[in-house]
Design an enzyme around this catalytic site. Structure first.
Site, PDB file in Angstrom:
ATOM      1  N   HIS A   1     -36.786   2.364   4.573  1.00  0.00           N
ATOM      2  CA  HIS A   1     -35.828   3.400   4.947  1.00  0.00           C
ATOM      3  C   HIS A   1     -36.472   4.571   5.692  1.00  0.00           C
ATOM      4  CE1 HIS A   1     -32.509   1.556   2.800  1.00  0.00           C
ATOM      5  NE2 HIS A   1     -33.264   1.440   1.727  1.00  0.00           N
TER       6      HIS A   1
ATOM      7  N   ARG B   1     -43.882   0.096   1.235  1.00  0.00           N
ATOM      8  CA  ARG B   1     -42.715  -0.776   1.071  1.00  0.00           C
ATOM      9  C   ARG B   1     -42.381  -1.334   2.446  1.00  0.00           C
ATOM     10  NH1 ARG B   1     -37.005   0.826  -1.727  1.00  0.00           N
ATOM     11  NH2 ARG B   1     -37.007   2.510  -0.168  1.00  0.00           N
TER      12      ARG B   1
ATOM     13  N   ASP C   1     -53.268  -5.569   7.223  1.00  0.00           N
ATOM     14  CA  ASP C   1     -54.345  -5.420   8.207  1.00  0.00           C
ATOM     15  C   ASP C   1     -54.776  -3.969   8.389  1.00  0.00           C
ATOM     16  OD1 ASP C   1     -54.218  -8.134   8.512  1.00  0.00           O
ATOM     17  OD2 ASP C   1     -53.472  -8.123  10.580  1.00  0.00           O
TER      18      ASP C   1
ATOM     19  N   GLU D   1     -32.678  -5.888  -6.802  1.00  0.00           N
ATOM     20  CA  GLU D   1     -31.638  -4.944  -6.394  1.00  0.00           C
ATOM     21  C   GLU D   1     -30.252  -5.575  -6.369  1.00  0.00           C
ATOM     22  OE1 GLU D   1     -33.307  -2.087  -3.271  1.00  0.00           O
ATOM     23  OE2 GLU D   1     -34.252  -3.986  -2.704  1.00  0.00           O
TER      24      GLU D   1
ATOM     25  N   ASP E   1     -29.088   0.232  -5.067  1.00  0.00           N
ATOM     26  CA  ASP E   1     -28.589  -1.007  -4.474  1.00  0.00           C
ATOM     27  C   ASP E   1     -28.065  -1.971  -5.537  1.00  0.00           C
ATOM     28  OD1 ASP E   1     -28.941  -0.374  -1.791  1.00  0.00           O
ATOM     29  OD2 ASP E   1     -31.019  -1.015  -1.787  1.00  0.00           O
TER      30      ASP E   1
END
Length: 262
Positions: A54, A79, A93, A159, A185
């Site tokens: 988000h 996240r 990476d 969720e 959610d």
């Protein structure tokens, strides 16, 4: 000193503490700001959870945030936006120490996330270790390959009702360290968005908590009405994201403004 003998590697203290049965506390970082990320790490949070789902950052922004957090004692965690191999590849990476996977609904999806985080033969992560920041740009490639899977913290989010009904199976997947409840959610998927005292929501959360505990994995969540960090800890949660930096600043600013004489 030989640069090839110089390692920036640091063990994942958060993962070690969770294995020892301790609780850890962090904060969602939504500002996409290295300075804010560094501040959160210096304040004393155990982990800073960079929000790539988000939040507004891209991979270069995330890199700067990770570098800022890793200049502090805190763990740098990201996240990812979606459970997709390239998302993990780019996150790992640049050297993140933990990943969170949104909206995992089955053991198969959890296993796919773990595979994306591990090199063959244990997984399917693309190999470029000799040039990666995660391996000190190739200066500690062998050490990185040997330790990356064990040191990385993997948290999967439940969720949805579908995920809640399979919580034990999801938690039992090898490589999953934390199962993290997404309260907003989850309540939305149940058709009771924001109604955290609704019986259907309470039942779903209880099912997740029971399933994760039965699998012997770590429970995680962020506070919601009726479940502050103290209550979550009482219920057995040990990976607690105590809020979000955006909300902290917003609420502090509002409180200050409301206190000013007019």
């Amino acid at each position: 000193m030989n640069p090839e003998e110089t390692s920036m590697w640091r063990p994942n203290g958060v993962k070690a503490r969770l294995k020892a049965g301790e609780a850890v506390y962090g904060l969602f970082h939504g500002f996409a700001s290295p300075l804010v990320a560094e501040l959160l790490g210096l304040v004393g949070y155990d982990f800073v959870l960079i929000d790539g789902e988000h939040g507004p950052g891209d991979v270069m922004t995330h890199l700067a945030q990770v570098q800022a957090v890793q200049a502090t004692p805190a763990m740098a965690m990201l996240r990812v936006a979606v459970n997709e191999p390239t998302q993990f590849k780019r996150a790992l990476d640049i050297g993140v120490e933990g990943v969170m996977v949104p909206n995992v609904t089955s053991a198969l999806e959890a296993a796919a996330a773990v595979e994306s985080c591990r090199y063959p033969n244990g997984g399917k992560r693309g190999f470029a270790a000799p040039i990666l920041r995660a391996a000190n740009f190739g200066l500690v490639t062998a050490e990185y390959i040997a330790r990356a899977a064990d040191e990385l913290l993997i948290a999967v989010q439940i969720e949805t009702l579908a995920g809640a009904s399979r919580a034990a199976e999801i938690a039992a997947v090898d490589g999953v360290d934390v199962v993290f409840i997404g309260p907003n959610d989850l309540s939305g998927d149940l058709g009771v968005l924001g109604q955290f005292d609704h019986p259907d929501y309470v039942k779903a959360v209880a099912a997740i908590e029971a399933g994760v505990k039965s699998a012997g994995k770590v429970l995680g969540c962020l506070p919601y009405p009726g479940a502050d960090p103290v209550e979550l800890h009482r219920r057995g949660h040990r990976f607690i994201c105590s809020g979000a930096d955006v909300a902290l600043l917003r609420d502090a600013a509002l409180a200050q403004l409301r206190s000013l004489p007019r």
